[in-house]
Design a protein around this motif. Structure first.
Motif, PDB file in Angstrom:
ATOM      1  N   ARG A 109      35.021  -7.392   5.992  1.00  0.00           N
ATOM      2  CA  ARG A 109      34.685  -6.038   5.555  1.00  0.00           C
ATOM      3  C   ARG A 109      33.300  -5.686   6.065  1.00  0.00           C
ATOM      4  N   GLN A 110      33.198  -4.542   6.744  1.00  0.00           N
ATOM      5  CA  GLN A 110      31.945  -4.160   7.375  1.00  0.00           C
ATOM      6  C   GLN A 110      30.978  -3.517   6.390  1.00  0.00           C
ATOM      7  N   ARG A 111      29.723  -3.952   6.439  1.00  0.00           N
ATOM      8  CA  ARG A 111      28.644  -3.389   5.629  1.00  0.00           C
ATOM      9  C   ARG A 111      27.330  -3.596   6.376  1.00  0.00           C
ATOM     10  N   TRP A 112      26.324  -2.838   6.027  1.00  0.00           N
ATOM     11  CA  TRP A 112      25.022  -2.993   6.671  1.00  0.00           C
ATOM     12  C   TRP A 112      24.416  -4.333   6.307  1.00  0.00           C
ATOM     13  N   GLY A 113      23.687  -4.929   7.252  1.00  0.00           N
ATOM     14  CA  GLY A 113      22.971  -6.163   6.995  1.00  0.00           C
ATOM     15  C   GLY A 113      21.836  -5.930   6.010  1.00  0.00           C
ATOM     16  N   LEU A 114      21.415  -6.973   5.333  1.00  0.00           N
ATOM     17  CA  LEU A 114      20.390  -6.860   4.297  1.00  0.00           C
ATOM     18  C   LEU A 114      19.063  -6.346   4.847  1.00  0.00           C
ATOM     19  N   GLU A 115      18.679  -6.808   6.018  1.00  0.00           N
ATOM     20  CA  GLU A 115      17.403  -6.375   6.596  1.00  0.00           C
ATOM     21  C   GLU A 115      17.432  -4.881   6.916  1.00  0.00           C
ATOM     22  N   ARG A 116      18.584  -4.394   7.364  1.00  0.00           N
ATOM     23  CA  ARG A 116      18.711  -2.960   7.651  1.00  0.00           C
ATOM     24  C   ARG A 116      18.661  -2.151   6.354  1.00  0.00           C
ATOM     25  N   GLN A 117      19.261  -2.690   5.299  1.00  0.00           N
ATOM     26  CA  GLN A 117      19.214  -2.019   4.000  1.00  0.00           C
ATOM     27  C   GLN A 117      17.782  -1.930   3.480  1.00  0.00           C
ATOM     28  N   VAL A 118      17.012  -3.001   3.659  1.00  0.00           N
ATOM     29  CA  VAL A 118      15.614  -2.998   3.213  1.00  0.00           C
ATOM     30  C   VAL A 118      14.839  -1.915   3.950  1.00  0.00           C
ATOM     31  N   ARG A 119      15.046  -1.800   5.263  1.00  0.00           N
ATOM     32  CA  ARG A 119      14.340  -0.771   6.034  1.00  0.00           C
ATOM     33  C   ARG A 119      14.704   0.631   5.550  1.00  0.00           C
ATOM     34  N   LEU A 120      15.989   0.843   5.231  1.00  0.00           N
ATOM     35  CA  LEU A 120      16.436   2.158   4.761  1.00  0.00           C
ATOM     36  C   LEU A 120      15.802   2.500   3.416  1.00  0.00           C
ATOM     37  N   VAL A 121      15.876   1.568   2.464  1.00  0.00           N
ATOM     38  CA  VAL A 121      15.350   1.833   1.123  1.00  0.00           C
ATOM     39  C   VAL A 121      13.837   2.007   1.154  1.00  0.00           C
ATOM     40  N   ALA A 122      13.134   1.082   1.824  1.00  0.00           N
ATOM     41  CA  ALA A 122      11.670   1.172   1.886  1.00  0.00           C
ATOM     42  C   ALA A 122      11.232   2.450   2.591  1.00  0.00           C
ATOM     43  N   GLY A 123      11.865   2.757   3.704  1.00  0.00           N
ATOM     44  CA  GLY A 123      11.516   3.970   4.444  1.00  0.00           C
ATOM     45  C   GLY A 123      11.779   5.231   3.652  1.00  0.00           C
ATOM     46  N   SER A 124      12.900   5.257   2.925  1.00  0.00           N
ATOM     47  CA  SER A 124      13.249   6.440   2.125  1.00  0.00           C
ATOM     48  C   SER A 124      12.249   6.651   0.998  1.00  0.00           C
ATOM     49  N   ILE A 125      11.847   5.541   0.347  1.00  0.00           N
ATOM     50  CA  ILE A 125      10.881   5.652  -0.754  1.00  0.00           C
ATOM     51  C   ILE A 125       9.536   6.143  -0.234  1.00  0.00           C
ATOM     52  N   VAL A 126       9.089   5.590   0.882  1.00  0.00           N
ATOM     53  CA  VAL A 126       7.798   5.996   1.453  1.00  0.00           C
ATOM     54  C   VAL A 126       7.831   7.467   1.854  1.00  0.00           C
ATOM     55  N   ALA A 145       2.173   1.259  -2.509  1.00  0.00           N
ATOM     56  CA  ALA A 145       2.723   0.055  -3.138  1.00  0.00           C
ATOM     57  C   ALA A 145       3.829  -0.554  -2.275  1.00  0.00           C
ATOM     58  N   ILE A 146       4.691   0.291  -1.715  1.00  0.00           N
ATOM     59  CA  ILE A 146       5.760  -0.202  -0.846  1.00  0.00           C
ATOM     60  C   ILE A 146       5.173  -0.845   0.398  1.00  0.00           C
ATOM     61  N   GLY A 147       4.153  -0.200   0.973  1.00  0.00           N
ATOM     62  CA  GLY A 147       3.487  -0.770   2.147  1.00  0.00           C
ATOM     63  C   GLY A 147       2.858  -2.114   1.834  1.00  0.00           C
ATOM     64  N   GLY A 148       2.228  -2.215   0.660  1.00  0.00           N
ATOM     65  CA  GLY A 148       1.634  -3.485   0.246  1.00  0.00           C
ATOM     66  C   GLY A 148       2.686  -4.556   0.049  1.00  0.00           C
ATOM     67  N   GLY A 149       3.815  -4.151  -0.551  1.00  0.00           N
ATOM     68  CA  GLY A 149       4.909  -5.099  -0.771  1.00  0.00           C
ATOM     69  C   GLY A 149       5.464  -5.634   0.536  1.00  0.00           C
ATOM     70  N   LEU A 150       5.616  -4.762   1.526  1.00  0.00           N
ATOM     71  CA  LEU A 150       6.130  -5.187   2.829  1.00  0.00           C
ATOM     72  C   LEU A 150       5.129  -6.108   3.532  1.00  0.00           C
ATOM     73  N   THR A 151       3.836  -5.848   3.333  1.00  0.00           N
ATOM     74  CA  THR A 151       2.810  -6.708   3.921  1.00  0.00           C
ATOM     75  C   THR A 151       2.873  -8.107   3.317  1.00  0.00           C
ATOM     76  N   VAL A 152       2.990  -8.164   1.994  1.00  0.00           N
ATOM     77  CA  VAL A 152       3.102  -9.455   1.307  1.00  0.00           C
ATOM     78  C   VAL A 152       4.371 -10.185   1.746  1.00  0.00           C
ATOM     79  N   ALA A 153       5.463  -9.423   1.870  1.00  0.00           N
ATOM     80  CA  ALA A 153       6.729 -10.017   2.297  1.00  0.00           C
ATOM     81  C   ALA A 153       6.593 -10.651   3.673  1.00  0.00           C
ATOM     82  N   SER A 154       5.857  -9.990   4.552  1.00  0.00           N
ATOM     83  CA  SER A 154       5.655 -10.517   5.897  1.00  0.00           C
ATOM     84  C   SER A 154       4.784 -11.771   5.878  1.00  0.00           C
TER      85      SER A 154
END
Length: 201
Positions: A109-126, A145-154
């Motif tokens: 069953r086709q669905r978006w990959g998790l990394e692509r979902q993270v980019r969509l959600v983070a980008g939409s919130i920002v 806060a989202i930018g900081g979270g992505l920095t920490v994640a990296s």
């Protein structure tokens, strides 16, 4: 290419050899169901970390760790090393690179990959918080806060948003349990020993 990594072409050659490595996909069950390399065993990152000592005890051959792009596989590799297992390599570029190289995959069953979902959600919130800050200036701090979270994640090679998204119904699929995975690894070990015995005879 380092001793801790392997590219798609080399992996493909090894899978067709008499001594193929054990390929372990550390993505979420949903991602694994969508697309995976044939013969791969799904051991999600959180399951691997929780039961790594038990799993390591049943890893009797070289292991190749796979995820979407390689990041989660590197984290899994580090986790296995802490348990004394140094025979795990990471597939450079992950399943994405494997497909790009023209090698076949099993699809479900086709669905978006998790990394692509993270980019969509983070980008939409920002984007939403920045636009909304025109009327309510304090909303800009949500974007910060989202930018900081992505920095920490990296920096930590972790992603709280990704782990949260993996639990959504959209990403749900049959989650492997430790007992099943260990049983599969044990069966693989017995089969491998049988092949080696046959070769020696």
């Amino acid at each position: 290419m380092t001793a801790a990594a392997i590219d798609s072409h080399h992996l493909n050659e090894l899978l067709g050899s008499s001594s193929p490595p054990q390929v372990i996909d550390v993505r979420s069950p949903g991602e694994f169901e969508t697309t995976h390399i044939a013969g791969t065993l799904n051991v999600p990152t959180d399951l691997l970390q929780q039961h790594r000592d038990e799993l390591v005890a049943h890893l009797t051959r070289d292991v190749v760790l796979v995820c979407h792009s390689g990041q989660r596989a590197m984290k899994a590799q580090e986790s296995l090393r802490t348990s004394g297992f140094d025979h795990a390599r990471v597939l450079v570029g992950g399943v994405s690179a494997w497909e790009a190289a023209g090698f076949t995959v099993n699809r479900g069953r086709q669905r978006w990959g998790l990394e692509r979902q993270v980019r969509l959600v983070a980008g939409s919130i920002v984007m939403t918080s920045v636009l909304s800050s025109i009327a309510a200036p304090r909303l800009k701090w949500i974007a910060a806060a989202i930018g900081g979270g992505l920095t920490v994640a990296s920096l930590t090679n972790t992603c709280a948003m990704g782990m949260a998204l993996a639990k959504l119904p959209y990403n749900s699929s049959a989650t492997p349990d430790a007992r099943t995975v260990i049983s599969q690894l044990a069966g693989s070990s017995v089969e491998r020993k049988g092949q080696l015995t046959g070769q020696l005879d």
